[in-house]
Design a protein around this motif. Sequence first.
Motif, PDB file in Angstrom:
ATOM      1  N   LEU A  40       0.832  -1.211   0.000  1.00  0.00           N
ATOM      2  CA  LEU A  40       0.000   0.000   0.000  1.00  0.00           C
ATOM      3  C   LEU A  40       0.863   1.256   0.000  1.00  0.00           C
ATOM      4  CD1 LEU A  40      -2.825  -1.063   2.493  1.00  0.00           C
ATOM      5  CD2 LEU A  40      -2.946  -0.934  -0.005  1.00  0.00           C
ATOM      6  N   PHE A  41       1.944   1.250   0.756  1.00  0.00           N
ATOM      7  CA  PHE A  41       2.848   2.405   0.766  1.00  0.00           C
ATOM      8  C   PHE A  41       3.512   2.581  -0.608  1.00  0.00           C
ATOM      9  CE2 PHE A  41       2.684   2.346   5.420  1.00  0.00           C
ATOM     10  CZ  PHE A  41       2.745   3.699   5.699  1.00  0.00           C
ATOM     11  N   ILE A  42       3.872   1.467  -1.255  1.00  0.00           N
ATOM     12  CA  ILE A  42       4.489   1.568  -2.588  1.00  0.00           C
ATOM     13  C   ILE A  42       3.501   2.160  -3.585  1.00  0.00           C
ATOM     14  CG2 ILE A  42       5.411   0.224  -4.498  1.00  0.00           C
ATOM     15  CD1 ILE A  42       6.589  -1.706  -2.466  1.00  0.00           C
ATOM     16  N   ILE A  43       2.276   1.660  -3.573  1.00  0.00           N
ATOM     17  CA  ILE A  43       1.256   2.204  -4.475  1.00  0.00           C
ATOM     18  C   ILE A  43       0.996   3.676  -4.169  1.00  0.00           C
ATOM     19  CG2 ILE A  43      -1.164   2.029  -5.163  1.00  0.00           C
ATOM     20  CD1 ILE A  43      -0.982  -0.969  -4.650  1.00  0.00           C
ATOM     21  N   GLY A  44       0.987   4.014  -2.882  1.00  0.00           N
ATOM     22  CA  GLY A  44       0.757   5.407  -2.495  1.00  0.00           C
ATOM     23  C   GLY A  44       1.839   6.337  -2.992  1.00  0.00           C
ATOM     24  N   ILE A  45       3.096   5.933  -2.849  1.00  0.00           N
ATOM     25  CA  ILE A  45       4.180   6.829  -3.270  1.00  0.00           C
ATOM     26  C   ILE A  45       4.245   6.937  -4.791  1.00  0.00           C
ATOM     27  CG2 ILE A  45       6.113   5.198  -3.482  1.00  0.00           C
ATOM     28  CD1 ILE A  45       7.752   7.257  -1.860  1.00  0.00           C
ATOM     29  N   VAL A  46       3.809   5.888  -5.505  1.00  0.00           N
ATOM     30  CA  VAL A  46       3.749   5.980  -6.968  1.00  0.00           C
ATOM     31  C   VAL A  46       2.677   6.994  -7.382  1.00  0.00           C
ATOM     32  CG1 VAL A  46       3.159   4.725  -9.075  1.00  0.00           C
ATOM     33  CG2 VAL A  46       4.670   3.683  -7.386  1.00  0.00           C
ATOM     34  N   ILE A  47       1.537   6.969  -6.702  1.00  0.00           N
ATOM     35  CA  ILE A  47       0.480   7.946  -6.993  1.00  0.00           C
ATOM     36  C   ILE A  47       0.956   9.357  -6.687  1.00  0.00           C
ATOM     37  CG2 ILE A  47      -1.828   8.707  -6.332  1.00  0.00           C
ATOM     38  CD1 ILE A  47      -2.518   5.781  -5.800  1.00  0.00           C
ATOM     39  N   ILE A  48       1.659   9.541  -5.570  1.00  0.00           N
ATOM     40  CA  ILE A  48       2.203  10.862  -5.218  1.00  0.00           C
ATOM     41  C   ILE A  48       3.197  11.321  -6.272  1.00  0.00           C
ATOM     42  CG2 ILE A  48       3.616  12.081  -3.531  1.00  0.00           C
ATOM     43  CD1 ILE A  48       2.390  10.240  -1.395  1.00  0.00           C
ATOM     44  N   PHE A  49       4.041  10.421  -6.731  1.00  0.00           N
ATOM     45  CA  PHE A  49       5.016  10.762  -7.777  1.00  0.00           C
ATOM     46  C   PHE A  49       4.325  11.248  -9.042  1.00  0.00           C
ATOM     47  CE2 PHE A  49       7.202   9.082 -11.586  1.00  0.00           C
ATOM     48  CZ  PHE A  49       8.313   9.908 -11.572  1.00  0.00           C
ATOM     49  N   CYS A  50       3.253  10.558  -9.431  1.00  0.00           N
ATOM     50  CA  CYS A  50       2.520  10.965 -10.635  1.00  0.00           C
ATOM     51  C   CYS A  50       1.850  12.329 -10.436  1.00  0.00           C
ATOM     52  CB  CYS A  50       1.475   9.906 -10.993  1.00  0.00           C
ATOM     53  SG  CYS A  50       2.183   8.296 -11.442  1.00  0.00           S
ATOM     54  N   GLY A  88      13.719  15.065  -9.118  1.00  0.00           N
ATOM     55  CA  GLY A  88      12.517  14.467  -9.679  1.00  0.00           C
ATOM     56  C   GLY A  88      12.829  13.264 -10.548  1.00  0.00           C
ATOM     57  N   SER A  89      13.916  13.335 -11.292  1.00  0.00           N
ATOM     58  CA  SER A  89      14.290  12.203 -12.153  1.00  0.00           C
ATOM     59  C   SER A  89      14.726  11.000 -11.332  1.00  0.00           C
ATOM     60  CB  SER A  89      15.404  12.618 -13.114  1.00  0.00           C
ATOM     61  OG  SER A  89      16.585  12.957 -12.403  1.00  0.00           O
ATOM     62  N   VAL A  90      15.370  11.269 -10.171  1.00  0.00           N
ATOM     63  CA  VAL A  90      15.779  10.160  -9.308  1.00  0.00           C
ATOM     64  C   VAL A  90      14.563   9.456  -8.721  1.00  0.00           C
ATOM     65  CG1 VAL A  90      17.072   9.550  -7.227  1.00  0.00           C
ATOM     66  CG2 VAL A  90      17.987  11.253  -8.798  1.00  0.00           C
ATOM     67  N   ARG A  91      13.450  10.194  -8.591  1.00  0.00           N
ATOM     68  CA  ARG A  91      12.236   9.603  -8.028  1.00  0.00           C
ATOM     69  C   ARG A  91      11.634   8.521  -8.934  1.00  0.00           C
ATOM     70  NH1 ARG A  91      11.680  15.016  -5.962  1.00  0.00           N
ATOM     71  NH2 ARG A  91      11.062  14.995  -3.747  1.00  0.00           N
ATOM     72  N   VAL A  92      12.178   8.351 -10.109  1.00  0.00           N
ATOM     73  CA  VAL A  92      11.704   7.282 -10.996  1.00  0.00           C
ATOM     74  C   VAL A  92      11.905   5.909 -10.343  1.00  0.00           C
ATOM     75  CG1 VAL A  92      12.045   6.204 -13.256  1.00  0.00           C
ATOM     76  CG2 VAL A  92      12.106   8.675 -13.049  1.00  0.00           C
ATOM     77  N   VAL A  93      12.853   5.814  -9.390  1.00  0.00           N
ATOM     78  CA  VAL A  93      13.090   4.530  -8.725  1.00  0.00           C
ATOM     79  C   VAL A  93      11.855   4.091  -7.941  1.00  0.00           C
ATOM     80  CG1 VAL A  93      15.580   4.891  -8.578  1.00  0.00           C
ATOM     81  CG2 VAL A  93      14.112   5.657  -6.717  1.00  0.00           C
ATOM     82  N   TYR A  94      10.948   5.021  -7.633  1.00  0.00           N
ATOM     83  CA  TYR A  94       9.705   4.621  -6.965  1.00  0.00           C
ATOM     84  C   TYR A  94       8.934   3.613  -7.809  1.00  0.00           C
ATOM     85  CZ  TYR A  94      10.381   8.657  -3.841  1.00  0.00           C
ATOM     86  OH  TYR A  94      10.885   9.542  -2.921  1.00  0.00           O
ATOM     87  N   LEU A  95       8.987   3.794  -9.113  1.00  0.00           N
ATOM     88  CA  LEU A  95       8.272   2.872 -10.000  1.00  0.00           C
ATOM     89  C   LEU A  95       8.885   1.478  -9.963  1.00  0.00           C
ATOM     90  CD1 LEU A  95       7.795   5.242 -13.080  1.00  0.00           C
ATOM     91  CD2 LEU A  95       6.202   4.823 -11.202  1.00  0.00           C
ATOM     92  N   LEU A  96      10.215   1.416  -9.783  1.00  0.00           N
ATOM     93  CA  LEU A  96      10.880   0.109  -9.733  1.00  0.00           C
ATOM     94  C   LEU A  96      10.510  -0.668  -8.480  1.00  0.00           C
ATOM     95  CD1 LEU A  96      14.452   1.103 -10.996  1.00  0.00           C
ATOM     96  CD2 LEU A  96      12.560   0.146 -12.302  1.00  0.00           C
ATOM     97  N   LYS A  97      10.054   0.039  -7.449  1.00  0.00           N
ATOM     98  CA  LYS A  97       9.647  -0.656  -6.227  1.00  0.00           C
ATOM     99  C   LYS A  97       8.398  -1.512  -6.448  1.00  0.00           C
ATOM    100  CE  LYS A  97       9.991   1.648  -2.316  1.00  0.00           C
ATOM    101  NZ  LYS A  97      11.163   1.042  -1.649  1.00  0.00           N
ATOM    102  N   LEU A  98       7.683  -1.240  -7.537  1.00  0.00           N
ATOM    103  CA  LEU A  98       6.503  -2.055  -7.841  1.00  0.00           C
ATOM    104  C   LEU A  98       6.879  -3.506  -8.163  1.00  0.00           C
ATOM    105  CD1 LEU A  98       4.444   0.427 -10.042  1.00  0.00           C
ATOM    106  CD2 LEU A  98       3.872  -0.357  -7.745  1.00  0.00           C
ATOM    107  N   LEU A  99       8.159  -3.732  -8.493  1.00  0.00           N
ATOM    108  CA  LEU A  99       8.597  -5.100  -8.776  1.00  0.00           C
ATOM    109  C   LEU A  99       8.493  -5.993  -7.554  1.00  0.00           C
ATOM    110  CD1 LEU A  99      11.753  -4.344 -10.960  1.00  0.00           C
ATOM    111  CD2 LEU A  99       9.497  -5.068 -11.740  1.00  0.00           C
ATOM    112  N   LYS A 100       8.366  -5.399  -6.384  1.00  0.00           N
ATOM    113  CA  LYS A 100       8.245  -6.198  -5.164  1.00  0.00           C
ATOM    114  C   LYS A 100       6.915  -6.937  -5.088  1.00  0.00           C
ATOM    115  CE  LYS A 100      11.447  -4.025  -1.989  1.00  0.00           C
ATOM    116  NZ  LYS A 100      11.633  -3.513  -0.616  1.00  0.00           N
ATOM    117  N   ILE A 101       6.002  -6.571  -5.956  1.00  0.00           N
ATOM    118  CA  ILE A 101       4.732  -7.288  -5.979  1.00  0.00           C
ATOM    119  C   ILE A 101       4.953  -8.763  -6.308  1.00  0.00           C
ATOM    120  CG2 ILE A 101       2.490  -7.411  -7.143  1.00  0.00           C
ATOM    121  CD1 ILE A 101       2.599  -4.461  -7.582  1.00  0.00           C
TER     122      ILE A 101
END
Length: 431
Positions: free
Chosen positions: A172-182, A284-297
Motif C-alpha cells: 500500500l505504501f508503494i502504491i501510495g508513493i507511486v500515486i504521489i510521484f505521478c 525528480g528524475s531520481v524519483r523514478v526509482v519509486y516505479l521500480l519498487k513495484l517489482l516487489k509485488i
Amino acid sequence: MEGAKEKIILNVGGIRHETYCSTLHTFPGTKLCRLTEPHAHSMYEYDSSTKEFFFDRSAELFGYVLNYYRTKHLHCPADTCRSVLEEELAFWEISDAQLAPCCWLKLNNKERQPEEFNMWDENELADDQCLIVQMERRDFSWRARWQPKIWAIFEKPYSSVGAKCLAVVSLLFIIGIVIIFCEETKAQFDFFAGNFTIVSHSEVTHVVHELYYHQAPYLLHLELFCVLWFTFEFSMRFCFCPDKKKFLKNPLNVVDFLSLFPVYIELFTAKQIQKMPTLGLWLGSVRVVYLLKLLKISKLIETPLILRVLPYTLKSILREICILLMVLAFETLFFGSLFFYGELLGIHPSFTGDLHFTDILICFWWALITLTTVGYGDIIPLTTFGQVTAALAAIFGMLTIIIPIPIFLVKFKGYYAIAISKQKLKMSRKQ
C-alpha cells in the motif's frame, strides 16, 4: 583363440554375442581385446561348458560397444544418460572422446543445460540455507534468536500471518508513493507549460520558458511519510539479513536504498532548489526509482515459471548478445559514415532545402534507427546513393536482429523443458 577367424562368444546381461577374435583386435589395450589372450579365461568369468565369457553389464549399450569394434564408429542410443554411458565405456576401457560427432552434440545438448540449471536450485535455496545456519548457531543472544523470525517477517510474505499483513502494508505504501510521484509530475508539468513570456524583436516572436521549481507542500509531506516507512523497513531488513554482502548486491535492495534520498535532500535544500531549479528536476528524475519498487509485488504472487526461466536463458546467451551488440555498433558506424559522405557528395548544387545530416553523429543516430527498423523519418535520404544506403541498412538490420532469435528460442525451450520436469518431480515428492 589365436586364429584370426576364430570365434568368441560373449554373454552380456543374458544376451549372447558372437564375433571374431580379429574384430576385438581392432583396438589393442582394451578389455575386449584382452579376451583373445590365452590366459583370458582365468582372468574373467568364463564358462567352459558353453565356452563363453559372462559380464553382468547393460546388454543394450554393449551392442553399440561391439558395433564400435566392427565399424570403428562409436554411437549411442537416443535416450541414453551421459553418466551411464560414460560409466559403461569406462568399464570396457573405451574413451568417450571416440563418440561420433552426431551423438556427441546430442549428449551435450541434453546434459549441459541441466548442469547450468542446477544453479537455479542453489539460488532458490540460498536464503533458506542462511536461515538454517542462523538457527543452528550456539549463540543464544537475543539477536541470534530473533534474527530468523524478523527476517522471515520482512522477506518471506507467506511465512506467517504477520508477514502477510506487513507485506500488504508495504504494498500500500508503494502504491501510495507511486500515486504521489505521478501527482507531483502532473503539477510541475502544468506549471511549466503555463509559465512563459512572449518577447518581440524586429517582428520575430520568441517564446521563453522560465524554469521555476514548484512543489506542493502536502505532496511533499505525504511523500516524506511514505519514505519514513521505507526507511524503517530497509533498516530492519538490512540489520537482520543473514548475509549483508548478498543483500547489498540485490538490485531491488539498491533501488530501496536510492529511493530514500530525494525527499530528504529536498527538505534540506529547499532554498537552494528555488535558486537552482535544475537541482529540483534532477531530484525528480531520481524519483523514478519509486516505479521500480513495484517489482516487489512479485513476492506476493507466485512468479510464473516462464519468467523465472527467462533470466537464466538470457544469462546463457550473454556472449551471443555481446557479439550482436558489437555487430550492430559496427553497422551503425559504417552505414552512418557512408550515408553522411554519400549525401554530401550526391546533393545537387542548386538544392536550397534544409539539410538534416550536417553532423556525422546525427547520421549515426539515423543508422541506428534504420538498422533497428524503427524509422522515425526525422532524417531521410535525398540522393540516390543515400536511398541505396538506407535500403542496405534496413536489410542488414533485419538480418542482424532475426538471426539470433532461433538461438534464443532453442535455449529457452531447453531451459523451460528442464524447469517443467523439475517442477513435476517436486510435486511427485510432496505427494
